[in-house]
Design a protein around this motif. Sequence first.
Motif, short mmCIF file in Angstrom:
data_model
loop_
_atom_site.label_atom_id
_atom_site.label_comp_id
_atom_site.label_asym_id
_atom_site.label_seq_id
_atom_site.Cartn_x
_atom_site.Cartn_y
_atom_site.Cartn_z
N GLY A 188 0.80 -1.22 0.00
CA GLY A 188 0.00 0.00 0.00
C GLY A 188 0.83 1.27 0.00
O GLY A 188 0.39 2.32 -0.45
N ILE A 189 2.06 1.17 0.52
CA ILE A 189 2.97 2.31 0.59
C ILE A 189 4.35 1.86 0.13
O ILE A 189 4.85 0.83 0.59
CB ILE A 189 3.07 2.88 2.02
CG1 ILE A 189 1.70 3.37 2.50
CG2 ILE A 189 4.11 4.00 2.09
CD1 ILE A 189 1.67 3.76 3.96
N VAL A 190 4.95 2.62 -0.78
CA VAL A 190 6.31 2.34 -1.24
C VAL A 190 7.18 3.52 -0.82
O VAL A 190 6.87 4.67 -1.13
CB VAL A 190 6.37 2.16 -2.78
CG1 VAL A 190 7.81 1.93 -3.22
CG2 VAL A 190 5.47 1.01 -3.22
N VAL A 191 8.25 3.22 -0.10
CA VAL A 191 9.18 4.25 0.39
C VAL A 191 10.44 4.19 -0.45
O VAL A 191 11.00 3.12 -0.67
CB VAL A 191 9.53 4.02 1.87
CG1 VAL A 191 10.49 5.09 2.37
CG2 VAL A 191 8.26 3.98 2.72
N MET A 192 10.87 5.36 -0.93
CA MET A 192 12.11 5.48 -1.69
C MET A 192 12.85 6.73 -1.24
O MET A 192 12.23 7.65 -0.71
CB MET A 192 11.83 5.60 -3.19
CG MET A 192 11.30 4.37 -3.85
SD MET A 192 11.02 4.62 -5.63
CE MET A 192 12.69 4.93 -6.21
N HIS A 193 14.14 6.75 -1.51
CA HIS A 193 14.92 7.96 -1.27
C HIS A 193 14.61 8.94 -2.40
O HIS A 193 14.51 8.55 -3.57
CB HIS A 193 16.42 7.65 -1.23
CG HIS A 193 17.23 8.77 -0.68
ND1 HIS A 193 17.60 9.86 -1.44
CD2 HIS A 193 17.71 8.99 0.56
CE1 HIS A 193 18.29 10.69 -0.69
NE2 HIS A 193 18.38 10.19 0.53
N ASP A 194 14.46 10.20 -2.07
CA ASP A 194 14.10 11.22 -3.05
C ASP A 194 15.06 11.26 -4.24
O ASP A 194 14.64 11.40 -5.39
CB ASP A 194 14.05 12.60 -2.36
CG ASP A 194 13.52 13.68 -3.27
OD1 ASP A 194 12.38 13.55 -3.73
OD2 ASP A 194 14.26 14.65 -3.51
N GLU A 195 16.35 11.13 -3.99
CA GLU A 195 17.34 11.19 -5.06
C GLU A 195 17.23 10.03 -6.05
O GLU A 195 17.65 10.15 -7.20
CB GLU A 195 18.76 11.23 -4.46
CG GLU A 195 19.05 12.51 -3.73
CD GLU A 195 20.43 12.50 -3.08
OE1 GLU A 195 21.17 11.51 -3.25
OE2 GLU A 195 20.76 13.50 -2.41
N ASP A 196 16.66 8.91 -5.61
CA ASP A 196 16.52 7.76 -6.51
C ASP A 196 15.53 8.01 -7.63
O ASP A 196 15.58 7.34 -8.67
CB ASP A 196 16.13 6.50 -5.73
CG ASP A 196 17.29 5.98 -4.89
OD1 ASP A 196 18.44 6.40 -5.11
OD2 ASP A 196 17.03 5.12 -4.02
N THR A 236 8.54 9.61 -0.53
CA THR A 236 9.99 9.79 -0.68
C THR A 236 10.55 10.46 0.56
O THR A 236 9.90 11.31 1.17
CB THR A 236 10.32 10.63 -1.93
OG1 THR A 236 9.68 11.89 -1.84
CG2 THR A 236 9.90 9.91 -3.19
N LEU A 237 11.76 10.07 0.91
CA LEU A 237 12.44 10.63 2.07
C LEU A 237 13.77 11.21 1.64
O LEU A 237 14.36 10.75 0.66
CB LEU A 237 12.69 9.54 3.11
CG LEU A 237 11.46 8.83 3.65
CD1 LEU A 237 11.87 7.71 4.59
CD2 LEU A 237 10.55 9.81 4.37
N GLY A 238 14.24 12.21 2.36
CA GLY A 238 15.52 12.82 2.04
C GLY A 238 15.35 13.89 0.99
O GLY A 238 14.26 14.27 0.61
N GLY A 239 16.48 14.39 0.51
CA GLY A 239 16.42 15.43 -0.52
C GLY A 239 15.85 16.71 0.03
O GLY A 239 15.81 16.95 1.22
N GLY A 240 15.37 17.55 -0.86
CA GLY A 240 14.86 18.85 -0.46
C GLY A 240 13.35 18.96 -0.59
O GLY A 240 12.83 20.03 -0.81
N ALA A 241 12.64 17.87 -0.44
CA ALA A 241 11.19 17.90 -0.63
C ALA A 241 10.50 18.78 0.40
O ALA A 241 9.52 19.43 0.11
CB ALA A 241 10.61 16.48 -0.57
N GLY A 242 11.00 18.79 1.62
CA GLY A 242 10.42 19.62 2.66
C GLY A 242 9.04 19.16 3.07
O GLY A 242 8.51 18.17 2.59
#
Length: 107
Positions: free
Chosen positions: A51-59, A81-87
Motif C-alpha cells: 500500500g505504501i512504497v518508500v524510496m529515497h528522493d534522489e533515486d 519519498t524521504l531525504g532530498g529537499g522535498a520539505g
Amino acid sequence: MSQEIAVVGSPEFTTGFRLAGVRKFANVPDEQKDEQLDEAVEETFADEDVGIVVMHDEDLSHLSRDVRSDVETSVEPVLVTLGGGAGSGGLRDQIKRAIGIDLMEED
C-alpha cells in the motif's frame, strides 16, 4: 485494501526499514540503479499487498520518465519519498494524495 509497506533503494537505505520490521524490500546497489531500479520499482508497485512504497528522493532521478510518471501519480500504492529537499510541503502533498484529504487545511 493493501496493508504492507515496501522500501526500494540501496542496501544502506533499506536496512533501517528492515530492522524496523518492513518485510518487503528491493535492494538496488548504487552502481546498478540506472539498470535495475525501474524493474525493482515496477515489481514493487505490481505487488497487490503493498500500500505504501518508500524510496529515497534522489533515486527518482534514476527512474525512466515513464516509470517516474507512473509512480508519482499512483494512488495505490502511494509513493513516499524521504531525504532530498522535498520539505514538509512534499510530504503534505503525499499524505493528501494517499488519504484524499488535507489534514492541515485551514478554515
